[in-house]
Write a protein that holds these residues in place. Sequence first.
Motif, PDB file in Angstrom:
ATOM      1  N   PHE A 126     -28.314   0.142 -28.598  1.00 35.02           N
ATOM      2  CA  PHE A 126     -29.674   0.548 -28.223  1.00 35.02           C
ATOM      3  C   PHE A 126     -30.159   1.702 -29.103  1.00 35.02           C
ATOM      4  N   PHE A 127     -29.250   2.591 -29.460  1.00 31.86           N
ATOM      5  CA  PHE A 127     -29.624   3.722 -30.317  1.00 31.86           C
ATOM      6  C   PHE A 127     -29.832   3.278 -31.769  1.00 31.86           C
ATOM      7  N   ASP A 128     -29.205   2.178 -32.142  1.00 25.91           N
ATOM      8  CA  ASP A 128     -29.399   1.617 -33.482  1.00 25.91           C
ATOM      9  C   ASP A 128     -30.504   0.571 -33.522  1.00 25.91           C
ATOM     10  N   ASN A 129     -31.226   0.431 -32.412  1.00 22.84           N
ATOM     11  CA  ASN A 129     -32.368  -0.496 -32.315  1.00 22.84           C
ATOM     12  C   ASN A 129     -31.981  -1.936 -32.656  1.00 22.84           C
ATOM     13  N   LYS A 130     -30.835  -2.381 -32.154  1.00 20.25           N
ATOM     14  CA  LYS A 130     -30.371  -3.743 -32.426  1.00 20.25           C
ATOM     15  C   LYS A 130     -31.112  -4.796 -31.612  1.00 20.25           C
ATOM     16  N   PHE A 131     -31.766  -4.363 -30.535  1.00 15.59           N
ATOM     17  CA  PHE A 131     -32.444  -5.326 -29.663  1.00 15.59           C
ATOM     18  C   PHE A 131     -33.945  -5.057 -29.548  1.00 15.59           C
ATOM     19  N   GLY A 132     -34.486  -4.291 -30.496  1.00 14.71           N
ATOM     20  CA  GLY A 132     -35.908  -3.964 -30.460  1.00 14.71           C
ATOM     21  C   GLY A 132     -36.126  -2.535 -30.930  1.00 14.71           C
ATOM     22  N   GLN A 133     -37.206  -1.924 -30.478  1.00 13.35           N
ATOM     23  CA  GLN A 133     -37.543  -0.579 -30.918  1.00 13.35           C
ATOM     24  C   GLN A 133     -37.326   0.460 -29.822  1.00 13.35           C
ATOM     25  N   GLU A 134     -38.215   0.549 -28.879  1.00 14.95           N
ATOM     26  CA  GLU A 134     -38.076   1.548 -27.813  1.00 14.95           C
ATOM     27  C   GLU A 134     -36.893   1.194 -26.907  1.00 14.95           C
ATOM     28  N   PHE A 135     -36.247   2.220 -26.365  1.00 18.16           N
ATOM     29  CA  PHE A 135     -35.063   2.025 -25.525  1.00 18.16           C
ATOM     30  C   PHE A 135     -35.387   1.113 -24.344  1.00 18.16           C
ATOM     31  N   ASN A 136     -36.480   1.395 -23.663  1.00 17.07           N
ATOM     32  CA  ASN A 136     -36.871   0.613 -22.493  1.00 17.07           C
ATOM     33  C   ASN A 136     -37.155  -0.834 -22.868  1.00 17.07           C
ATOM     34  N   GLU A 137     -37.795  -1.027 -24.007  1.00 14.16           N
ATOM     35  CA  GLU A 137     -38.098  -2.375 -24.492  1.00 14.16           C
ATOM     36  C   GLU A 137     -36.810  -3.149 -24.749  1.00 14.16           C
ATOM     37  N   GLN A 138     -35.813  -2.487 -25.325  1.00 23.20           N
ATOM     38  CA  GLN A 138     -34.553  -3.158 -25.631  1.00 23.20           C
ATOM     39  C   GLN A 138     -33.819  -3.583 -24.363  1.00 23.20           C
ATOM     40  N   ILE A 139     -33.843  -2.733 -23.352  1.00 24.46           N
ATOM     41  CA  ILE A 139     -33.234  -3.106 -22.070  1.00 24.46           C
ATOM     42  C   ILE A 139     -33.883  -4.377 -21.540  1.00 24.46           C
ATOM     43  N   LYS A 140     -35.209  -4.411 -21.560  1.00 21.87           N
ATOM     44  CA  LYS A 140     -35.928  -5.591 -21.096  1.00 21.87           C
ATOM     45  C   LYS A 140     -35.589  -6.817 -21.932  1.00 21.87           C
TER      46      LYS A 140
END
Length: 225
Positions: free
Chosen positions: A201-215
């Motif tokens: 999540f800190f390396d933005n592997k699943f998107g940009q914003e932390f919350n967006e990546q969780i979703k």
Amino acid sequence: MSNKEPILIVMLTYHDRTVKNADEIFEKCKNSNASFWGMKEEGLPLNEMKMLFSKMKAYGKTTVLEVVAYTEKECLEGAKTAYECECDILMGTMFYESVNNFCNLHGIKYMPFVGKVEGRPSVLSGSITDAINEAEMLIRKGVFGFDLLGYRYTDDSENLIRDFSSSVKSHICIAGSVDSFEKLDSIIKYKPWAFTVGGAFFDNKFGQEFNEQIKNVLDYIKNHI
């Protein structure tokens, strides 16, 4: 022991240490659908850990402390930290009877490492058969489940996750280096109880914003299960 949908445990950690701005990140994500949140035992002072875990509980989250420790003394200290922070689950540590007894006494669900684990960030080695045999022995001792470093395995991660998940009838968490949708595909396929995402999540592997990546991760699991 698996769910229809493997549980995402959001770890506010990078390189196996809790990040300094963990509280700030959780504040932005506290209303996300991720219901399990965790930290490592290193990175924040105990008082800050206790306050943040308390906040997580106030928002209905299940709390996890993952301890990267190997000696009995360090592992037991980690269990005591989990108790002081009122954590629901202790992940990590090598298995020791003293740690297991402490967790049982205080109502903490214990998920030790399995296999030969060393270093920080932690790495798993050894045979798959030995890991399965060890897990079956620890199940008889009453542990809640296992912290399996599936993607930090020095041999074939896919074979490890497949064979361990199909053989071990317990709560299995695939922890460490879950950093791509391809790895999520394997987690969906083998259906462990849970998996952690931290550094990705800190390396933005699943998107940009932390919350967006969780979703994005939760949606991907839901849509591909």
